[in-house]
Motif scaffolding. Structure first.
Motif, PDB file in Angstrom:
ATOM      1  N   ASN A 135       0.838  -1.199   0.000  1.00 22.55           N
ATOM      2  CA  ASN A 135       0.000   0.000   0.000  1.00 22.55           C
ATOM      3  C   ASN A 135       0.874   1.250   0.000  1.00 22.55           C
ATOM      4  N   ASP A 136       0.426   2.260  -0.682  1.00 20.26           N
ATOM      5  CA  ASP A 136       1.195   3.493  -0.840  1.00 20.26           C
ATOM      6  C   ASP A 136       0.855   4.458   0.290  1.00 20.26           C
ATOM      7  N   TYR A 137       1.480   4.244   1.450  1.00 20.17           N
ATOM      8  CA  TYR A 137       1.168   5.053   2.621  1.00 20.17           C
ATOM      9  C   TYR A 137       1.916   6.387   2.604  1.00 20.17           C
ATOM     10  N   ASP A 138       1.343   7.354   3.302  1.00 20.86           N
ATOM     11  CA  ASP A 138       2.001   8.640   3.537  1.00 20.86           C
ATOM     12  C   ASP A 138       2.970   8.426   4.702  1.00 20.86           C
ATOM     13  N   LEU A 139       4.264   8.399   4.403  1.00 19.23           N
ATOM     14  CA  LEU A 139       5.277   8.061   5.407  1.00 19.23           C
ATOM     15  C   LEU A 139       6.080   9.286   5.809  1.00 19.23           C
ATOM     16  N   ILE A 140       6.276   9.437   7.112  1.00 16.42           N
ATOM     17  CA  ILE A 140       7.093  10.530   7.644  1.00 16.42           C
ATOM     18  C   ILE A 140       8.141   9.928   8.567  1.00 16.42           C
ATOM     19  N   MET A 141       9.406  10.191   8.253  1.00 19.32           N
ATOM     20  CA  MET A 141      10.522   9.719   9.066  1.00 19.32           C
ATOM     21  C   MET A 141      11.006  10.861   9.944  1.00 19.32           C
ATOM     22  N   VAL A 142      10.944  10.667  11.247  1.00 22.31           N
ATOM     23  CA  VAL A 142      11.405  11.689  12.198  1.00 22.31           C
ATOM     24  C   VAL A 142      12.912  11.564  12.379  1.00 22.31           C
ATOM     25  N   GLY A 155      16.332  11.863  20.769  1.00 23.45           N
ATOM     26  CA  GLY A 155      16.943  13.073  21.283  1.00 23.45           C
ATOM     27  C   GLY A 155      16.090  14.310  21.058  1.00 23.45           C
ATOM     28  N   ALA A 156      16.673  15.473  21.299  1.00 23.03           N
ATOM     29  CA  ALA A 156      15.937  16.739  21.279  1.00 23.03           C
ATOM     30  C   ALA A 156      15.298  17.022  19.922  1.00 23.03           C
ATOM     31  N   LEU A 157      16.002  16.737  18.840  1.00 21.37           N
ATOM     32  CA  LEU A 157      15.455  17.010  17.506  1.00 21.37           C
ATOM     33  C   LEU A 157      14.235  16.138  17.233  1.00 21.37           C
ATOM     34  N   ALA A 158      14.337  14.854  17.512  1.00 17.91           N
ATOM     35  CA  ALA A 158      13.197  13.947  17.312  1.00 17.91           C
ATOM     36  C   ALA A 158      12.017  14.363  18.182  1.00 17.91           C
ATOM     37  N   ASN A 159      12.291  14.689  19.429  1.00 15.99           N
ATOM     38  CA  ASN A 159      11.210  15.067  20.351  1.00 15.99           C
ATOM     39  C   ASN A 159      10.504  16.339  19.910  1.00 15.99           C
ATOM     40  N   SER A 160      11.293  17.326  19.470  1.00 16.82           N
ATOM     41  CA  SER A 160      10.677  18.597  19.056  1.00 16.82           C
ATOM     42  C   SER A 160       9.826  18.413  17.810  1.00 16.82           C
ATOM     43  N   LEU A 162       8.182  15.595  16.955  1.00 14.91           N
ATOM     44  CA  LEU A 162       6.973  14.876  17.373  1.00 14.91           C
ATOM     45  C   LEU A 162       6.009  15.777  18.133  1.00 14.91           C
ATOM     46  N   GLU A 163       6.544  16.726  18.876  1.00 12.99           N
ATOM     47  CA  GLU A 163       5.692  17.613  19.673  1.00 12.99           C
ATOM     48  C   GLU A 163       4.831  18.533  18.817  1.00 12.99           C
ATOM     49  N   THR A 164       5.149  18.661  17.525  1.00 18.29           N
ATOM     50  CA  THR A 164       4.342  19.497  16.633  1.00 18.29           C
ATOM     51  C   THR A 164       3.232  18.698  15.954  1.00 18.29           C
ATOM     52  N   MET A 165       3.184  17.377  16.203  1.00 20.05           N
ATOM     53  CA  MET A 165       2.248  16.506  15.491  1.00 20.05           C
ATOM     54  C   MET A 165       1.185  15.946  16.433  1.00 20.05           C
ATOM     55  N   SER A 166       0.098  15.461  15.821  1.00 16.12           N
ATOM     56  CA  SER A 166      -0.958  14.779  16.570  1.00 16.12           C
ATOM     57  C   SER A 166      -1.325  13.501  15.822  1.00 16.12           C
ATOM     58  N   PHE A 167      -1.623  12.460  16.574  1.00 12.03           N
ATOM     59  CA  PHE A 167      -1.879  11.146  15.977  1.00 12.03           C
ATOM     60  C   PHE A 167      -3.207  10.571  16.453  1.00 12.03           C
ATOM     61  N   SER A 168      -3.865   9.836  15.561  1.00  8.40           N
ATOM     62  CA  SER A 168      -5.078   9.117  15.960  1.00  8.40           C
ATOM     63  C   SER A 168      -4.731   8.023  16.958  1.00  8.40           C
ATOM     64  N   GLU A 194       7.824   8.364  24.786  1.00 14.60           N
ATOM     65  CA  GLU A 194       6.870   9.060  25.665  1.00 14.60           C
ATOM     66  C   GLU A 194       6.196  10.213  24.928  1.00 14.60           C
ATOM     67  N   VAL A 195       6.988  10.992  24.188  1.00 12.33           N
ATOM     68  CA  VAL A 195       6.417  12.111  23.433  1.00 12.33           C
ATOM     69  C   VAL A 195       5.430  11.584  22.393  1.00 12.33           C
ATOM     70  N   GLY A 196       5.818  10.526  21.682  1.00 11.08           N
ATOM     71  CA  GLY A 196       4.928   9.957  20.671  1.00 11.08           C
ATOM     72  C   GLY A 196       3.600   9.505  21.260  1.00 11.08           C
ATOM     73  N   LEU A 197       3.634   8.876  22.430  1.00  8.60           N
ATOM     74  CA  LEU A 197       2.400   8.441  23.086  1.00  8.60           C
ATOM     75  C   LEU A 197       1.569   9.635  23.557  1.00  8.60           C
ATOM     76  N   ASP A 198       2.229  10.622  24.131  1.00  9.38           N
ATOM     77  CA  ASP A 198       1.501  11.786  24.640  1.00  9.38           C
ATOM     78  C   ASP A 198       0.793  12.547  23.526  1.00  9.38           C
ATOM     79  N   ARG A 199       1.315  12.466  22.299  1.00 16.28           N
ATOM     80  CA  ARG A 199       0.698  13.170  21.173  1.00 16.28           C
ATOM     81  C   ARG A 199      -0.364  12.315  20.479  1.00 16.28           C
TER      82      ARG A 199
END
Length: 251
Positions: A135-142, A155-160, A162-168, A194-199
């Motif tokens: 399947n041709d998914y919309d993929l985003i690599m952090v 680290g800080a770059l990955a966390n920052s 993820l903090e701008t995104m929201s997930f179902s 943790e950031v990924g789960l919180d978002r």
């Protein structure tokens, strides 16, 4: 037979045979399965054996060394596939999902059947598995600092990012779950998960039965804050009852 003598005998049998089942120990020591399970749990907590589904195995120095994601791909494959396919059933068309690092999560994205998804991950192996899905998914690599042993960016770059995104829905793996503690081997990797789960609006942890009642170096999340623990259908009734105190069990 006194309990102390029974524990000594169990430890000797496990170390001699490398792996032994609950039934084998119960027959050898002429006690109930329930008694053996309690004894094995006690020895596991004392860090003298490794408690696994249906029995116990010898605890070696190698058991304490974090395995690379390539090594993890080779162990408990059947159990991981079962958990991965169960997790797939919790993803729906047009969801936007966060997927953390982990070999079970690689299998999850490889087996996805829904047609339209946005997948965000900080795991290079997960990204590759999603890219190779038909399947041709919309993929985003952090991006971030690369941790070679797990294939994760953190680290800080990955966390920052993820903090701008929201997930179902968010999915993370663990090295161990002990009571309400979700643990991993690396502090920074845990912080990014943790950031990924919180978002994420809905939060899931995927863990085959070998991860339950076991802990690793860093506690990164509370099981009571996730919406479900996805594990094997053959989870022991005692463990299922115990972890049902903290979250919903999907098996």
């Amino acid at each position: 037979m006194l309990k102390s003598e029974r524990l000594k005998n169990i430890l000797q049998i496990v170390n001699t045979q490398k792996f032994v089942t609950v039934d084998e120990l119960a027959q050898a020591l002429k006690v109930s399965d329930m008694t053996i399970r309690r004894d094995l749990n006690e020895l596991h907590k004392a860090n003298k054996i490794l408690r696994v589904h249906g029995g116990a195995q010898q605890l070696t120095d190698q058991s304490r060394i974090e395995k690379s994601y390539q090594q993890k791909r080779e162990i408990h494959i059947k159990e991981k596939i079962e958990v991965a396919k169960r997790a797939c059933n919790l993803i729906h068309e047009n969801d936007s999902i966060y997927v953390g690092p982990g070999t079970t999560l690689e299998l999850m994205v490889a087996n996805l059947k829904v047609k339209h998804l946005r997948i965000v991950t900080n795991s290079l192996p997960v990204f590759e598995a999603a890219k190779n899905n038909l399947n041709d998914y919309d993929l985003i690599m952090v991006g971030g600092s690369y941790r070679r042993i797990s294939g994760a960016f953190l680290g800080a770059l990955a966390n920052s990012e993820l903090e701008t995104m929201s997930f179902s829905v968010g999915f993370v793996g663990v090295n161990g779950v002990k009571d309400a503690s979700m643990t991993t081997a690396n502090l920074e990797e845990g912080q990014t998960e943790e950031v990924g789960l919180d978002r994420s609006q809905i939060k899931f942890v995927v863990a085959d039965y070998t991860k339950l009642d076991h802990s690793d170096f860093h506690e990164f999340y509370d099981l009571r804050k996730v919406d479900g623990l996805i594990t094997n259908h053959g989870i022991e009734p005692e463990l299922e009852k115990h972890y049902s105190q903290f979250t919903t069990i999907y098996k």
